[in-house]
Motif scaffolding. Structure first.
Motif, PDB file in Angstrom:
ATOM      1  N   ALA A   1       0.834  -1.208   0.000  1.00  0.00           N
ATOM      2  CA  ALA A   1       0.000   0.000   0.000  1.00  0.00           C
ATOM      3  C   ALA A   1       0.866   1.254   0.000  1.00  0.00           C
ATOM      4  O   ALA A   1       0.547   2.235  -0.680  1.00  0.00           O
ATOM      5  N   PHE A   2       1.990   1.225   0.726  1.00  0.00           N
ATOM      6  CA  PHE A   2       2.906   2.371   0.724  1.00  0.00           C
ATOM      7  C   PHE A   2       3.413   2.640  -0.697  1.00  0.00           C
ATOM      8  O   PHE A   2       3.495   3.787  -1.131  1.00  0.00           O
ATOM      9  N   GLY A   3       3.767   1.581  -1.401  1.00  0.00           N
ATOM     10  CA  GLY A   3       4.235   1.745  -2.782  1.00  0.00           C
ATOM     11  C   GLY A   3       3.181   2.387  -3.657  1.00  0.00           C
ATOM     12  O   GLY A   3       3.468   3.299  -4.437  1.00  0.00           O
ATOM     13  N   LYS A   4       1.952   1.933  -3.502  1.00  0.00           N
ATOM     14  CA  LYS A   4       0.830   2.496  -4.267  1.00  0.00           C
ATOM     15  C   LYS A   4       0.661   3.981  -3.933  1.00  0.00           C
ATOM     16  O   LYS A   4       0.512   4.817  -4.828  1.00  0.00           O
ATOM     17  N   GLU A   5       0.714   4.297  -2.647  1.00  0.00           N
ATOM     18  CA  GLU A   5       0.572   5.689  -2.225  1.00  0.00           C
ATOM     19  C   GLU A   5       1.707   6.549  -2.773  1.00  0.00           C
ATOM     20  O   GLU A   5       1.471   7.678  -3.216  1.00  0.00           O
ATOM     21  N   CYS A   6       2.916   6.031  -2.749  1.00  0.00           N
ATOM     22  CA  CYS A   6       4.074   6.811  -3.214  1.00  0.00           C
ATOM     23  C   CYS A   6       4.041   7.030  -4.727  1.00  0.00           C
ATOM     24  O   CYS A   6       4.453   8.091  -5.199  1.00  0.00           O
TER      25      CYS A   6
END
Length: 136
Positions: A31-36
């Protein structure tokens, strides 16, 4: 979905951070990757190339590296590297404390901006380690 997995596994250092995490924690990093990706607007192809060791001198890729580094806990919002966190995470995948300390002293250097610091730390780690841990 594949692009999110790629994003979450950018650079080997991020993979090392993930190596000792539960499935729930790994999902958070995805999810962090998606957000970034959304926050920085980085080209997903640049993320994929970086994951394979081809690093572009691209401001959005550097912003992505910093974003992911912050979300994982390797850097704070001011861009300061959290050496204790980094040491703990590296120790879970690098067996020698001397090797961990050597990687940190070689690779963790302030580079003028939080984005540059994150990017250069990831690149240095990638170049200085013979094995790149992958969780996917």
């Amino acid at each position: 979905m594949k692009s999110f997995l790629i994003a979450a596994s950018i650079f080997s250092i991020a993979a090392c951070v993930l190596a000792d995490l539960s499935d729930e924690q790994k999902q958070k990093v995805v999810a962090f990757g998606k957000e970034c990706i959304a926050e920085t607007g980085v080209d997903k192809a640049l993320v994929e190339k970086a994951r394979q060791g081809s690093f572009s001198d691209d401001p959005k890729l550097k912003a992505f590296a910093f974003c992911l580094s912050k979300k994982i806990g390797l850097q704070n919002a001011s861009g300061d590297v959290q050496v204790d966190v980094l040491k703990q995470k590296l120790s879970s995948v690098v067996s020698s404390p001397d090797a961990v300390n050597s990687l940190i002293s070689t690779c963790v250097q302030s580079k003028g901006s939080p984005e540059e610091t994150a990017f250069h730390t990831f690149v240095c780690y990638y170049e200085k380690t013979p094995t790149h841990v992958s969780i996917f």
